[in-house]
Design an enzyme around this catalytic site. Sequence first.
Site, PDB file in Angstrom:
ATOM      1  N   HIS A 529       0.847  -1.190   0.000  1.00 41.28           N
ATOM      2  CA  HIS A 529       0.000   0.000   0.000  1.00 41.28           C
ATOM      3  C   HIS A 529       0.885   1.243   0.000  1.00 41.28           C
ATOM      4  O   HIS A 529       1.881   1.322   0.717  1.00 41.28           O
ATOM      5  CB  HIS A 529      -0.901  -0.008   1.237  1.00 41.28           C
ATOM      6  CG  HIS A 529      -1.890   1.110   1.270  1.00 41.28           C
ATOM      7  ND1 HIS A 529      -2.816   1.325   0.267  1.00 41.28           N
ATOM      8  CD2 HIS A 529      -2.096   2.088   2.197  1.00 41.28           C
ATOM      9  CE1 HIS A 529      -3.558   2.374   0.576  1.00 41.28           C
ATOM     10  NE2 HIS A 529      -3.127   2.859   1.740  1.00 41.28           N
ATOM     11  N   ASP A 546      -3.714   8.960   3.639  1.00 39.87           N
ATOM     12  CA  ASP A 546      -3.920   7.537   3.337  1.00 39.87           C
ATOM     13  C   ASP A 546      -5.260   7.410   2.617  1.00 39.87           C
ATOM     14  O   ASP A 546      -6.302   7.810   3.146  1.00 39.87           O
ATOM     15  CB  ASP A 546      -3.919   6.703   4.615  1.00 39.87           C
ATOM     16  CG  ASP A 546      -3.908   5.202   4.331  1.00 39.87           C
ATOM     17  OD1 ASP A 546      -4.084   4.816   3.154  1.00 39.87           O
ATOM     18  OD2 ASP A 546      -3.731   4.419   5.285  1.00 39.87           O
ATOM     19  N   CYS A 599      -3.954   2.931  -5.073  1.00 36.33           N
ATOM     20  CA  CYS A 599      -3.344   3.637  -3.945  1.00 36.33           C
ATOM     21  C   CYS A 599      -2.156   4.493  -4.405  1.00 36.33           C
ATOM     22  O   CYS A 599      -1.956   5.621  -3.911  1.00 36.33           O
ATOM     23  CB  CYS A 599      -2.905   2.656  -2.879  1.00 36.33           C
ATOM     24  SG  CYS A 599      -1.800   1.358  -3.489  1.00 36.33           S
TER      25      CYS A 599
END
EC number: 3.4.22.-
Length: 640
Positions: A529, A546, A599
């Site tokens: 990630h 995030d 991501c």
Amino acid sequence: MDDTADGVKMDAGEVTLVNHGSTFRTHRPPQSGFPEEQLLLSDQQSLPFRQGTLDGSFTCSTRSPAYRPDYHSDNPSSDSFLGSGDVRTFGQSANGQWRNSTPASGSAPQKPRNSRSLCLETRKTSSGLSNTFVGKSNHHCHMSAYEKSFPIKPAPSPSWSGSCRRSLLSPKKTQRRHFSTAEETVQEEEKEIYRQLLQMVTGKQFCVAKPTTHFPLRLSRCLSSNKNSLKDSLLRNGNSCASHVIGSDTSSSGSASILTAQEQLSHSAHSLSSGTPDVAFGSKDSDPHHHLAAPHQPNSLPASNTQSEGSDSVILLKVKESQTPASSPTFFQAELWIKELTSVYDSRARERLRRIEEQKALALQLQNQRLQEQEHAVLDSVELHLRVPLEKEIPVTAAQETRKKSHQLTDSEDEFPEITEEMEKEIKNVFRNGNQDEVLSEAFRLTITRKDIQTLNHLNWLNDEIINFYMNMLMERSKEKGFPSVHAFNTFFFTKLKTAGYQAVKRWTKKVDVFSVDILLVPIHLGVHWCLAVVDFRRKSITYYDSMGGINNEACRILLQYLKQESVDKKRKEFDTNGWQLFSKKSQEIPQQMNGSDCGMFACKYADCITKDRPINFTQQHMPYFRKRMVWEILHRKLL
């Protein structure tokens, strides 16, 4: 011996019916007899009932209940002295003794029996008349020598029915708990309800195999009222069972004795187990004749309801395969009515609850609208009061707001520039199959091959080369006028700093002064990630971004500690941390990815918006556009 002694003392062949208070004697027949066929014929003959001046006449078989076909006696039964067509009848003489009314079919020598017994047996006549009683077994002629020598005299006794009633119902002999009529009625009703319920559920007919222990008086009345139907059933079942009932004369119609089914059944069971005949008594209102009841066979369970003609009462001995009539559906009409009423009420209640919920929702909606209107009214009033002193500057403020709106429109147009057809062709050409090691772009001491560009196609994960190349393009754009100065660290920087400490990355900023720029971009890789940390020296903040809504305050503390150590190492002074804030953006504050592959794109676009001092206004729907746009920007080493 006088008459009193005759009534009290008995020989071995005498049997005294204690319940009746009368003594009956039986005498052994002569040794000579007739063939066995005549015996069977005489036993099966119907015994007629004579009425005349006498009070009553009785007939009786001479075979004991303990008789079995394999029993052989030296002394034949007295039935052998009767012809096949003879019928034995007995009348009562004026002095109370029993006499033989049957004409003698022949003379034969007679001999007294060695042992005498009273033999009682249940018979049912084919003519359907009342059962009769037989006292002696050797009356084959008008008067025998033995009878003349030993006349039979009944012992004086009170009323037959009264003595029977007192002897059978006396509490001294049998102590049992008597249930009240209410209890018996409740028990019978509960049993009937359960039987009808089983019949409704299974669809089968359920009959009571035997009567209940306590028979309700109400059911007895029903049986007495239906005496004709009971008589018909007796006639139909005449070949299967036989039972006799002894009744008694009553001094008045109100002195009739009543026996419950429980006492009769228990007395019958006791007599069967002991091998003695069972005697039951009942009174008739209009017929004063006596009846004797004895079981037919121990292994058979007969059921018969016997009554005399013209009688108003009936005594139930046993019930055999009683056919209970089909229950009427009207019994459950009340319950069905309750169910129907309940269903109607439930439907109305549900409808009422639904309307209540609708009204509540409407009221809540109106309340929210009212609160919003009140908030707007309060804000408008506050703004109005604040603008009153600045009334002359209102036109200037309006003009500024107009310019801001126009500027925002131009910014929005610049934020998502359109991809032309030429750009689209070039992008498709890059995604076509070719040499994967072919270098498509080279800058910032970085090389981008076709293999690296393929990570921007569809839903592939971005690799380190693409992210590092894009960060260097952001740094290059920050050199232009109107953009804050930016320095971006390599994608391996944070991992090295976290695992190896400051000494491992000390030489990474040998030629760069990190304190001289406005923004530091730190890509953070968490295995699978991508995230982004931003150090803003202008606002004294370290913010963590995030796209999955994660919180990582530890990363912010590590970066703050790095700044302290970097200041001591490069500037030889302590880094002032007063006023610095550490943030982790929440999922409601920034756009979130809706798949598991974008991501890296989100981290790059976060950095793009931050380095332009623009709000983050993209969404997941813009990701395909940003992928194509990034391909073109990397190929041309220029940001749009």
